[in-house]
Design a protein around this motif. Sequence first.
Motif, short mmCIF file in Angstrom:
data_model
loop_
_atom_site.label_atom_id
_atom_site.label_comp_id
_atom_site.label_asym_id
_atom_site.label_seq_id
_atom_site.Cartn_x
_atom_site.Cartn_y
_atom_site.Cartn_z
N SER A 120 0.08 22.20 -19.70
CA SER A 120 -1.14 22.27 -18.90
C SER A 120 -1.27 21.05 -17.99
CB SER A 120 -2.37 22.35 -19.82
OG SER A 120 -2.34 23.52 -20.60
N SER A 121 -0.96 19.87 -18.52
CA SER A 121 -1.00 18.66 -17.72
C SER A 121 0.00 18.73 -16.57
CB SER A 121 -0.70 17.44 -18.61
OG SER A 121 -0.75 16.24 -17.86
N TRP A 122 1.17 19.27 -16.83
CA TRP A 122 2.20 19.41 -15.80
C TRP A 122 1.76 20.38 -14.71
CZ3 TRP A 122 5.38 23.91 -14.97
CH2 TRP A 122 6.36 23.71 -14.01
N LEU A 123 1.12 21.49 -15.10
CA LEU A 123 0.66 22.46 -14.12
C LEU A 123 -0.43 21.87 -13.22
CD1 LEU A 123 0.55 25.76 -16.21
CD2 LEU A 123 2.03 25.25 -14.25
N VAL A 124 -1.31 21.06 -13.80
CA VAL A 124 -2.34 20.40 -13.00
C VAL A 124 -1.69 19.43 -12.01
CG1 VAL A 124 -4.29 18.81 -13.05
CG2 VAL A 124 -4.13 20.62 -14.75
N ALA A 125 -0.71 18.67 -12.49
CA ALA A 125 -0.03 17.70 -11.62
C ALA A 125 0.66 18.40 -10.45
CB ALA A 125 0.99 16.90 -12.44
N ARG A 126 1.15 19.60 -10.66
CA ARG A 126 1.83 20.35 -9.61
C ARG A 126 0.90 20.71 -8.45
NH1 ARG A 126 4.70 25.58 -11.25
NH2 ARG A 126 5.06 25.53 -9.00
N GLN A 127 -0.40 20.82 -8.77
CA GLN A 127 -1.36 21.21 -7.73
C GLN A 127 -1.71 20.06 -6.79
OE1 GLN A 127 -4.68 23.78 -8.96
NE2 GLN A 127 -3.89 23.59 -11.02
N ILE A 128 -1.36 18.85 -7.18
CA ILE A 128 -1.71 17.67 -6.38
C ILE A 128 -0.54 17.34 -5.45
CG2 ILE A 128 -2.39 15.24 -6.48
CD1 ILE A 128 -3.52 15.85 -9.27
N GLU A 129 -0.73 17.54 -4.16
CA GLU A 129 0.35 17.36 -3.20
C GLU A 129 0.53 15.90 -2.79
OE1 GLU A 129 -0.49 19.95 0.03
OE2 GLU A 129 -0.22 21.79 -1.14
N ASP A 130 -0.56 15.17 -2.72
CA ASP A 130 -0.50 13.78 -2.29
C ASP A 130 -0.95 12.87 -3.43
OD1 ASP A 130 -0.45 11.37 -1.02
OD2 ASP A 130 -1.92 11.87 0.54
N TRP A 131 0.00 12.12 -3.99
CA TRP A 131 -0.30 11.27 -5.14
C TRP A 131 -0.68 9.84 -4.74
CZ3 TRP A 131 -1.17 12.31 -10.13
CH2 TRP A 131 -0.82 13.58 -10.59
N ARG A 132 -0.80 9.60 -3.47
CA ARG A 132 -1.15 8.26 -3.03
C ARG A 132 -2.65 8.00 -3.22
NH1 ARG A 132 1.20 8.65 2.94
NH2 ARG A 132 0.15 10.66 2.64
N GLY A 133 -2.98 6.76 -3.47
CA GLY A 133 -4.39 6.36 -3.52
C GLY A 133 -5.15 6.87 -4.72
N ASN A 134 -6.27 7.56 -4.45
CA ASN A 134 -7.21 7.94 -5.50
C ASN A 134 -6.62 8.88 -6.54
OD1 ASN A 134 -9.18 6.39 -4.29
ND2 ASN A 134 -10.07 8.10 -3.14
N ALA A 135 -5.74 9.78 -6.14
CA ALA A 135 -5.20 10.77 -7.09
C ALA A 135 -4.41 10.07 -8.19
CB ALA A 135 -4.31 11.77 -6.35
N PHE A 136 -3.54 9.17 -7.83
CA PHE A 136 -2.74 8.47 -8.85
C PHE A 136 -3.63 7.60 -9.72
CE2 PHE A 136 -0.30 4.79 -10.30
CZ PHE A 136 0.71 5.42 -11.01
N THR A 137 -4.59 6.91 -9.08
CA THR A 137 -5.50 6.05 -9.85
C THR A 137 -6.32 6.86 -10.84
OG1 THR A 137 -5.67 4.51 -7.99
CG2 THR A 137 -7.38 4.39 -9.68
N ALA A 138 -6.81 8.03 -10.41
CA ALA A 138 -7.60 8.89 -11.28
C ALA A 138 -6.76 9.42 -12.43
CB ALA A 138 -8.20 10.04 -10.48
N PHE A 139 -5.53 9.83 -12.14
CA PHE A 139 -4.64 10.35 -13.19
C PHE A 139 -4.35 9.27 -14.23
CE2 PHE A 139 -0.56 11.49 -15.06
CZ PHE A 139 -0.74 12.84 -15.33
N LEU A 140 -4.06 8.07 -13.77
CA LEU A 140 -3.77 6.96 -14.67
C LEU A 140 -5.02 6.60 -15.49
CD1 LEU A 140 -1.70 4.87 -15.61
CD2 LEU A 140 -2.50 3.37 -13.78
N THR A 141 -6.18 6.61 -14.84
CA THR A 141 -7.43 6.30 -15.53
C THR A 141 -7.72 7.33 -16.62
OG1 THR A 141 -8.37 5.27 -13.55
CG2 THR A 141 -9.92 5.97 -15.25
N GLY A 142 -7.56 8.60 -16.28
CA GLY A 142 -7.78 9.66 -17.26
C GLY A 142 -6.84 9.55 -18.44
N THR A 143 -5.57 9.23 -18.17
CA THR A 143 -4.58 9.09 -19.24
C THR A 143 -4.95 7.96 -20.18
OG1 THR A 143 -2.83 9.91 -17.76
CG2 THR A 143 -2.14 8.73 -19.74
#
Length: 319
Positions: A120-143
């Motif tokens: 499920s985590s992998w499928l969500v990650a696939r939907q994110i096309e641009d990992w720069r900036g807020n997306a990566f920070t949010a993913f790391l924060t959630g983890t």
Amino acid sequence: MDNWENQRRDWRDYLILSGKGVMMGAADAVPGVSGGTIAFMTGIYEELIGSLKRCGPEAVQVLFKEGIGPTWRYVNGPFLLTLLLGILFSVTTFARGVLFLLANYPEMLWSFFFGLILASSWLVARQIEDWRGNAFTAFLTGTVLAYMVTSIAPAAVEPTSLMVFFSGMIAICAMILPGISGSFILLLLGMYAPILGAVKSMDIPVLALFAVGCVIGLLSFSRVLNWMFASYRVTTLALLGGFMLGSLNKVWPWKYTTAYTINRHGEEVPLVQENILPGSYEIMTGQNAYLSISLALMVLGAILVIVLARSAGTKPSQG
């Protein structure tokens, strides 16, 4: 208008929807697995959050102005009722089987859920096309947040009426967050056994108080989540994906118990556990790790998520 409003369902769709509710109820019975994860991977998460958000003052206004029928449609009543009936049916029936597996075959059950959540985590990650900036920070924060929450040692508190009410408010917020288990939050609060005992014994006063807390927490938090999806969709997806990845710390199949506690029935139950490798598990506990079967169940769980996501249009976050 939300993107799920134009949907038209027949009886087959509602039958499938009730099955998703059953899966959510069974998942929420396990301390470490979130019903929100099941909603996410089966493609109904945003519709669920959006529908819950409408069950507030706006619905009351529609009721007085237009009547019961329009209000029922406004809050997406058929969807919510079908899902709720599936969850309640699961909690009162299948959840007992899940708890039996948890008590007797924990390695296999945790392995299955590990595969579910990882995919499920992998499928969500696939939907994110641009990992720069807020997306990566949010993913790391959630983890990191999910990992920290699942590493906290459970507490032991007196199940007072006030505690039952507030535990309902807090746990229901976790139950609709993918990766954050409402049951585990109850365990952290020391309320898991009292609430589960109330369900089994049908203690109506306790269940009613808990339900009131759940309703208040659900209606409030769903508005926050709905706003996040509407305003910061990619960032929110990344955050929820991180929650799921971080929660894998809790569902790792092979654990060694370092501290126990006594529940109100005088039974010894694990209090603090640490994750270990399968080989170390067999040496330290003297029990079979069931490695081959467990790995097969991990793969089965992952395949199930992929199949469900494809049946939902390859977008596990959309209805």
